[in-house]
Design an enzyme around this catalytic site. Structure first.
Site, PDB file in Angstrom:
ATOM      1  N   LYS A 114     -29.041  20.474   7.905  1.00 54.37           N
ATOM      2  CA  LYS A 114     -28.144  20.273   9.039  1.00 54.37           C
ATOM      3  C   LYS A 114     -27.482  18.904   8.935  1.00 54.37           C
ATOM      4  CE  LYS A 114     -30.689  17.093  11.417  1.00 54.37           C
ATOM      5  NZ  LYS A 114     -30.265  15.703  11.710  1.00 54.37           N
ATOM      6  N   ALA A 124     -33.500  12.013   4.467  1.00 54.86           N
ATOM      7  CA  ALA A 124     -32.050  11.829   4.361  1.00 54.86           C
ATOM      8  C   ALA A 124     -31.289  12.036   5.659  1.00 54.86           C
ATOM      9  CB  ALA A 124     -31.498  12.798   3.307  1.00 54.86           C
ATOM     10  N   ASP A 150     -36.981  19.069  15.377  1.00 59.83           N
ATOM     11  CA  ASP A 150     -35.806  19.686  14.743  1.00 59.83           C
ATOM     12  C   ASP A 150     -36.066  21.103  14.242  1.00 59.83           C
ATOM     13  OD1 ASP A 150     -34.199  17.515  15.185  1.00 59.83           O
ATOM     14  OD2 ASP A 150     -34.293  16.741  13.134  1.00 59.83           O
TER      15      ASP A 150
END
Length: 299
Positions: free
Chosen positions: A11, A97, A136
């Site tokens: 995402k 990341a 998430d």
């Protein structure tokens, strides 16, 4: 069914805003998340007992620290699963990341184990279970485009980005701790919370609803970007390069350090990608997706 293969999408964040901090220390978030087609792949096989994992990337831990192991342990213990699994992870999403690489792998485990062992869990039940592991994961199970509020698990589906937009991703050659970024955010803005340069989520949501790219870009923003930039000067260098080669919006995703840029045509995005790859090996061209975890095959 003895095995299942799943696609686990990364995402990007079109926006991240922090409204405050809850009593338990978690941040009160308001952010727009978008699935993209850069993906990991998981192959899960039933075995008689135990857990074994292998991975294409040697930097991924294979022990109890791995989120895939944590997901398996939660499901096995809660639903009294009889048997074990072997998992092979094809790791394509950069590590640490800001693109939910770990969360999407966990989401794929929820979907895969549910199907492989016929647990019969609904999507909402998997999402509720996932909250014990990470915020998430809920979004990664659903995929597409969502407004996430609260601790990041309260989701409202939105009309997504135009899938014709070319998205360039570039990760600087460092790892970033999400926990460290939020801790630094708290120290930087403890006495000046109202001075944060926030995204305008109302404009962003209107832009998405009306397919208006100018409004989308106007509303985008990430309050964590100034924090991560204090450690990583490459973020600004990458943004400058993307803008130079025709990106009409570039910014950091999540807690970073990955930068993404939007391009209108293949010529400009390919040229920018080739320049960035000379310095940053983890550079990818991708696109938006309306899907999250996807079952690719089973036997």
């Amino acid at each position: 069914m003895d095995s299942i293969r799943l696609r686990a999408r990364a995402k990007i964040n079109l926006s991240i805003d922090i409204k405050g901090i809850f009593e338990d220390g978690y941040h009160d978030l308001e952010m727009v998340m978008q699935s993209i087609n850069l993906s990991d792949y998981l192959l899960i096989r039933k075995v008689n007992q135990g857990f074994k994992m292998t991975c294409s990337n040697p930097d991924v831990p294979l022990d109890k620290k791995n989120i895939i192991y944590k997901t398996w342990t939660l499901l096995k213990e809660k639903y009294l699963i009889d048997g074990g699994v072997e998992v092979f992870l094809e790791k394509n999403i950069p590590i640490a990341a800001g693109m939910a690489g770990g969360s999407t792998d966990s989401a794929a485990m929820f979907v895969g184990i549910n199907r492989l062992f016929e647990l019969g869990l609904s999507e909402s039940e998997m999402i509720e279970d996932s909250k014990a592991i990470g915020s998430d994961i809920a979004f990664c199970i659903k995929g597409g485009t969502h407004l996430a509020t609260g601790k990041g698990c309260d989701l409202k589906r939105l009309l997504g980005l135009d899938r014709n937009i070319k998205i360039l991703l570039c990760k600087p050659n460092i790892f970033v701790s999400t926990k460290r970024v939020y801790k630094k955010f708290d120290s930087m803005y403890k006495d000046s919370f109202d001075l944060i340069n926030r995204p305008d989520n109302e404009i962003l949501l209107s832009g998405l609803k009306n397919r208006d790219n100018e409004m989308i870009v106007e509303g985008m923003g990430n309050v964590l970007e100034p924090v991560t930039k204090t450690w990583c000067k490459d973020i600004q260098r990458i943004e400058n390069t993307m803008n130079k080669f025709g990106s009409y919006k570039s910014m950091m995703s999540g807690s970073g350090p990955t930068v993404f840029g939007f391009f209108k045509d293949y010529k400009s995005v390919n040229k920018c990608s080739s320049i960035l790859k000379k310095r940053y090996s983890q550079t990818y061209i991708t696109s938006a997706s309306n899907k999250g975890v996807e079952i690719c095959g089973n036997k």
